[in-house]
Design an enzyme around this catalytic site. Sequence first.
Site, PDB file in Angstrom:
ATOM      1  N   GLU A 152     -58.894  49.494  94.376  1.00  0.00           N
ATOM      2  CA  GLU A 152     -59.186  48.341  93.513  1.00  0.00           C
ATOM      3  C   GLU A 152     -60.645  47.909  93.466  1.00  0.00           C
ATOM      4  O   GLU A 152     -60.968  46.728  93.707  1.00  0.00           O
ATOM      5  CB  GLU A 152     -58.314  47.138  93.919  1.00  0.00           C
ATOM      6  CG  GLU A 152     -56.836  47.387  93.714  1.00  0.00           C
ATOM      7  CD  GLU A 152     -55.971  46.126  93.859  1.00  0.00           C
ATOM      8  OE1 GLU A 152     -56.453  45.110  94.408  1.00  0.00           O
ATOM      9  OE2 GLU A 152     -54.805  46.173  93.424  1.00  0.00           O
ATOM     10  N   GLU A 161     -49.199  50.391  93.290  1.00  0.00           N
ATOM     11  CA  GLU A 161     -48.832  49.058  93.774  1.00  0.00           C
ATOM     12  C   GLU A 161     -48.071  48.351  92.663  1.00  0.00           C
ATOM     13  O   GLU A 161     -48.493  48.399  91.494  1.00  0.00           O
ATOM     14  CB  GLU A 161     -50.070  48.218  94.141  1.00  0.00           C
ATOM     15  CG  GLU A 161     -50.823  48.710  95.357  1.00  0.00           C
ATOM     16  CD  GLU A 161     -51.881  47.707  95.832  1.00  0.00           C
ATOM     17  OE1 GLU A 161     -51.804  46.518  95.441  1.00  0.00           O
ATOM     18  OE2 GLU A 161     -52.776  48.122  96.584  1.00  0.00           O
TER      19      GLU A 161
END
Length: 421
Positions: free
Chosen positions: A208, A314
């Site tokens: 991320e 995720e």
Amino acid sequence: MALFARAMFTKAILGLSILSSDLAFSPGFPYGSEKVRGVNLGGWLVLEPWITPSLFDDTGNPGIVDEWTFSSLQSSPTATATLTNHWNTWITESDFAAIAAAGLNHVRLPIGYWAFEVGPGEPYIQGQLPYLQKAITWATNQSLKLIIDLHGAPGSQNGFDNSGHRISFPEWHSNATNVQRTDTIIKQIASMVANNYENVPIIAPLNEPAGFDGNAVLSVVNQYWHDSYGNIRYPFGSTQQSNTVELIHDAFQPLSYWNGVLSPPDYQGVAMDTHIYTIFSQAEVEMTQAEHISTVCAKQSSLSSFDMWTIVGEWTPAATDCAKYLNGRGVGSRYDGTYLGSTFVGSCTGLTGSASTFSSSYKKFLRQFWEAQVISYEKGAGWIQWTWKAENADEWSYQAGLANGWIPQDPTNLMYPNICD
Ligand SMILES: *[C@@H]1O[C@H](CO)[C@@H](O)[C@H](O)[C@H]1NC(C)=O
Ligand SMILES: *[C@@H]1O[C@H](CO)[C@@H](O)[C@H](O)[C@H]1NC(C)=O
């Protein structure tokens, strides 16, 4: 000389322009033909306040909000003792056995850079590497594929508490030393597992990165994905290819942003990781249950059409941001209006915490939302739920979902197979 000449001649006849070693690329899992089904081992080797709030509450210090402050704002022996006990108990081989018994084939393991190297002025406590080694052994024993995921980089790549250091503006991308340190760590990880690709088939070089901060970040990330390609796919030197897959993250851009970047035929052995949450804005927490479901179902076409193996690395069946500390220790929830600037949607009571407080209609929704995501994400290369377990947020926990019936014991055993139709 004669042999060399013949090899050149054969190549010329066959019109081959690629090295023969390229033809042998053979990843440790048949990505693209078999679906990735897995869980993240969140909150183990990288602390997250919302996954283990007790570790933070027990310090008695409200300034301890991430692993950086966990290590700097209390005595080092205390922090070390707590961390060591946590590493020994939060995830053990029995978790790997339960994950395998639930029909899953992958675990993604977040780890911070500080497990490998700590720079001057950085307070992090080390000791995670033996647990990474144990995790590799346990995965091997249980026939699970392990993804090593660098979740925190020097300077922080996103400023989130789950990068290790909660800061208002990330400093990884703006400092070449930070990026070089990360490259060195990826080289170290890649050479550690290069000959063990059957058990550790993938390395995710950075979780991320903050692409939402704009081009200054994205251009560094793009270069870093290319450099990591060399580090992960060619850990033996520049000619011999490994079987290890590089898992890049979309940096919060639409998949189309990455069209043609590191893609076949020029590159091979690169997979895309995208994270899908429908809870981190006011508009999203205002969605109805049906809107949450249709939002994830709508991801099917982009996931199936992207030109890389695309894994939703995720996601969660949680449909609110109610879990305590989810937005940070000391920060409230948008859903109940306790987050600064948010507007009340509803009470969080009965929507987070222990499943014993969940109504049967809420558990039915969790199952439907879970199934809609599994159906949708299997239109891509598969999925890895965040997360295996949480102290007090059962709506996020794969383990609690199995125990309380909103996640099936066999992930292919769907009750609502037409929910996205
Ligand atoms: C897992 O592997 C390790 C190392 O080979 C071994 O000591 C351990 O007993 C194994 N556990 C199981 C359950 O097979
Ligand atoms: C860049 O980061 C390194 C640590 O990786 C640090 O020592 C150095 O001071 C930083 N440089 C600047 C200009 O902030």
